[in-house]
Design an enzyme around this catalytic site. Structure first.
Site, PDB file in Angstrom:
ATOM      1  N   PRO A 158       0.829  -1.217   0.000  1.00 49.87           N
ATOM      2  CA  PRO A 158       0.000   0.000   0.000  1.00 49.87           C
ATOM      3  C   PRO A 158       0.859   1.260   0.000  1.00 49.87           C
ATOM      4  O   PRO A 158       0.377   2.359  -0.237  1.00 49.87           O
ATOM      5  CB  PRO A 158      -0.816  -0.107   1.292  1.00 49.87           C
ATOM      6  CG  PRO A 158      -0.141  -1.125   2.130  1.00 49.87           C
ATOM      7  CD  PRO A 158       0.647  -2.016   1.220  1.00 49.87           C
ATOM      8  N   ARG A 165      -3.636  -7.883 -20.137  1.00 49.33           N
ATOM      9  CA  ARG A 165      -4.488  -7.309 -21.188  1.00 49.33           C
ATOM     10  C   ARG A 165      -3.670  -6.593 -22.258  1.00 49.33           C
ATOM     11  O   ARG A 165      -4.147  -6.359 -23.354  1.00 49.33           O
ATOM     12  CB  ARG A 165      -5.508  -6.339 -20.578  1.00 49.33           C
ATOM     13  CG  ARG A 165      -6.341  -6.978 -19.496  1.00 49.33           C
ATOM     14  CD  ARG A 165      -7.343  -6.029 -18.903  1.00 49.33           C
ATOM     15  NE  ARG A 165      -8.488  -5.843 -19.760  1.00 49.33           N
ATOM     16  CZ  ARG A 165      -8.730  -4.782 -20.472  1.00 49.33           C
ATOM     17  NH1 ARG A 165      -7.909  -3.773 -20.439  1.00 49.33           N
ATOM     18  NH2 ARG A 165      -9.793  -4.702 -21.228  1.00 49.33           N
ATOM     19  N   ASP A 198     -10.478   1.031 -23.989  1.00 53.36           N
ATOM     20  CA  ASP A 198     -10.946   1.017 -22.604  1.00 53.36           C
ATOM     21  C   ASP A 198     -10.706   2.338 -21.891  1.00 53.36           C
ATOM     22  O   ASP A 198      -9.990   3.198 -22.387  1.00 53.36           O
ATOM     23  CB  ASP A 198     -10.230  -0.100 -21.831  1.00 53.36           C
ATOM     24  CG  ASP A 198     -10.862  -1.445 -22.121  1.00 53.36           C
ATOM     25  OD1 ASP A 198     -12.082  -1.492 -22.301  1.00 53.36           O
ATOM     26  OD2 ASP A 198     -10.117  -2.440 -22.175  1.00 53.36           O
TER      27      ASP A 198
HETATM   28  C1  LIG Z   1      -1.830  -5.920   6.211  1.00 58.41           C
HETATM   29  S1  LIG Z   1      -0.844  -5.454   4.861  1.00 58.41           S
HETATM   30  C2  LIG Z   1       0.423  -4.553   5.628  1.00 58.41           C
HETATM   31  C3  LIG Z   1       0.150  -3.104   5.661  1.00 58.41           C
HETATM   32  C4  LIG Z   1       1.304  -2.268   6.184  1.00 58.41           C
HETATM   33  N1  LIG Z   1       1.476  -2.454   7.585  1.00 58.41           N
HETATM   34  C5  LIG Z   1       1.007  -0.814   5.903  1.00 58.41           C
HETATM   35  O1  LIG Z   1       0.199  -0.218   6.610  1.00 58.41           O
HETATM   36  O2  LIG Z   1       1.551  -0.284   4.912  1.00 58.41           O
HETATM   37  C6  LIG Z   1      -0.066  -6.930   4.376  1.00 58.41           C
HETATM   38  C7  LIG Z   1       0.395  -6.974   2.946  1.00 58.41           C
HETATM   39  O3  LIG Z   1      -0.717  -6.830   2.062  1.00 58.41           O
HETATM   40  C8  LIG Z   1      -0.294  -6.268   0.853  1.00 58.41           C
HETATM   41  N2  LIG Z   1      -1.150  -5.100   0.579  1.00 58.41           N
HETATM   42  C9  LIG Z   1      -2.105  -4.614   1.397  1.00 58.41           C
HETATM   43  N3  LIG Z   1      -2.725  -3.570   0.849  1.00 58.41           N
HETATM   44  C10 LIG Z   1      -2.170  -3.385  -0.368  1.00 58.41           C
HETATM   45  C11 LIG Z   1      -2.395  -2.442  -1.424  1.00 58.41           C
HETATM   46  N4  LIG Z   1      -3.293  -1.480  -1.329  1.00 58.41           N
HETATM   47  N5  LIG Z   1      -1.644  -2.562  -2.538  1.00 58.41           N
HETATM   48  C12 LIG Z   1      -0.697  -3.525  -2.648  1.00 58.41           C
HETATM   49  N6  LIG Z   1      -0.448  -4.421  -1.673  1.00 58.41           N
HETATM   50  C13 LIG Z   1      -1.168  -4.372  -0.554  1.00 58.41           C
HETATM   51  C14 LIG Z   1       1.185  -5.904   1.004  1.00 58.41           C
HETATM   52  O4  LIG Z   1       1.962  -6.902   0.374  1.00 58.41           O
HETATM   53  C15 LIG Z   1       1.370  -5.911   2.507  1.00 58.41           C
HETATM   54  O5  LIG Z   1       2.679  -6.246   2.876  1.00 58.41           O
END
Ligand SMILES: C[S@@+](CC[C@H](N)C(=O)[O-])C[C@H]1O[C@@H](n2cnc3c(N)ncnc32)[C@H](O)[C@@H]1O
Length: 362
Positions: A87, A152, A167
């Site tokens: 994220p 895609r 798209d």
């Molecule tokens: C519970 S999340 C960890 C969040 C982290 N503690 C933070 O707040 O940035 C666990 C994993 O989910 C994945 N993840 C969660 N949300 C994501 C998003 N919006 N985009 C990409 N990966 C995501 C990532 O690989 C992350 O390490």
């Protein structure tokens, strides 16, 4: 062929989506090959543990550096791109997906728990990509989203070659509405123009409908499209922009060249249209018209141009640029550039216009 290795704790998670529909066919056709890597196969722990408590305390667990590093190194090749789904990464966009489709080998690292030990990210990861401003429980779904978006753009994956081009986002705006048979459904008719077969009229109708939808749901894309598109004149753009409720600021400047350089490099404004003595720029909700001409000093000091920047990322980007040393290069003295607090930037342009940019709190 694009090869992808997915590193996660749940290889079985991917079975359904990768063994169904277009992604299944893409693999059968040889457009993409997807390999699963179970990170647990790289731990020496007899219970196959790959997580531990965070240093400094706090809730949750963190993925240990050793098994994750070994897993990445086992999958990595000379020309791999290692992507951590996070994220905290840069947002996944259609443009990003298109460029990843040009790669040879992607290693997608899915995080679990609170995430991965930072040292792995620093050492092994080329890029962090987010699928949106929300947090999911793990990176498996984000990895699938990325694979689907990238696939895609691989040759031969979509039945109709031009399909991806038509798209949403491809021309900078959203897609138009689509209809199929029956022509009348519960009292609603398919628009007449689509039934008549005049291709030019259909294209015009689709563009107008796509533009209307974009204006309604994505004013950010709409504004950018108007500013960059060649379809309308400078005046049409300005009036369309003011219809969106966006303020247009007009400034007379002594040298268009010097002012453009200032606004592009210091504030990061995008140039939507440039003529010999006229330029239209945008930054978030600011639309700035610069007209080269004589400045009337007799009018006294310029009023303060107070502007709200609606998006804090955009604001931070300006603050970052404005505080960089190169601002000095533009002849700004220390007292001309003040970061009053984290939410206000004040500065003067080469003609002495006094800007006060405030970050709009949501
Ligand atoms: C519970 S999340 C960890 C969040 C982290 N503690 C933070 O707040 O940035 C666990 C994993 O989910 C994945 N993840 C969660 N949300 C994501 C998003 N919006 N985009 C990409 N990966 C995501 C990532 O690989 C992350 O390490």
């Amino acid at each position: 062929m694009l090869e992808i290795a997915i590193l996660s704790l749940f290889p079985e998670y991917f079975r359904g989506p990768l063994e169904t529909s277009i992604l299944k066919r893409a693999q059968e056709k040889g457009a993409v090959a997807i390999q699963q890597v179970d990170i647990r196969d790289f731990t020496d722990d007899k219970h196959r543990r790959v997580d531990d408590r965070p240093y400094g305390g706090g809730p949750g667990m963190v993925m240990m550096p050793e098994p994750v590093t070994k897993a990445v190194q086992s999958a990595r090749r000379v020309r791999s791109k290692v992507i951590y789904m996070s994220p905290q990464g840069r947002p996944l966009t259609a443009e990003k997906a298109r460029s990843l489709a040009q790669e040879e080998h992607l290693v997608l690292l899915s995080g679990h728990y609170e995430g991965i030990d930072q040292r792995v990210i620093d050492r092994e990861v080329d890029e962090e990509i987010s699928i949106g401003d929300y947090v999911l429980t793990n990176g498996c779904l984000p990895a699938l989203v990325l694979i689907d978006a990238v696939a895609r753009f691989l040759p031969g994956v979509l039945g109709h070659e031009a399909a991806a081009e038509e798209d949403s986002f491809e021309s900078g705006i959203l897609d138009c509405p689509h209809y199929t048979r029956p022509v009348s459904f519960m009292g609603q008719e398919v628009p007449k123009v689509l039934q008549e077969g005049n291709h030019q009229k259909i294209a015009q109708w689709r563009y107008a409908a796509a533009l209307a939808k974009t204006e309604q749901t994505r004013p950010d894309l709409y504004r950018r499209h108007l500013l960059s598109g060649e379809r309308c004149s400078g005046q049409q753009k300005e009036s369309a922009l003011s219809r969106c409720g966006l303020a247009t600021i007009r400034l007379t400047v002594a040298s268009l060249k010097e002012s453009l350089s200032f606004y592009k490099r210091v504030l990061g404004l995008r140039v939507g249209r440039k003529e010999e003595r006229y330029a239209l720029l945008s930054l978030g909700s600011i639309n700035l018209v610069l007209m080269e001409g004589k400045l009337r000093r007799s009018d006294g000091p310029h009023p303060v141009l107070e502007v709200e920047v609606e998006n804090s990322t955009e604001f931070d980007r300006i603050a970052h640029r404005a505080t960089r040393a190169e601002v000095i290069h533009y002849g700004l003295r220390e007292e001309q550039l003040q970061l009053l607090d984290t939410l206000t930037i004040e500065l003067r342009d080469p003609d002495g216009y006094h800007w006060c940019l405030k970050c709009r709190q949501s």
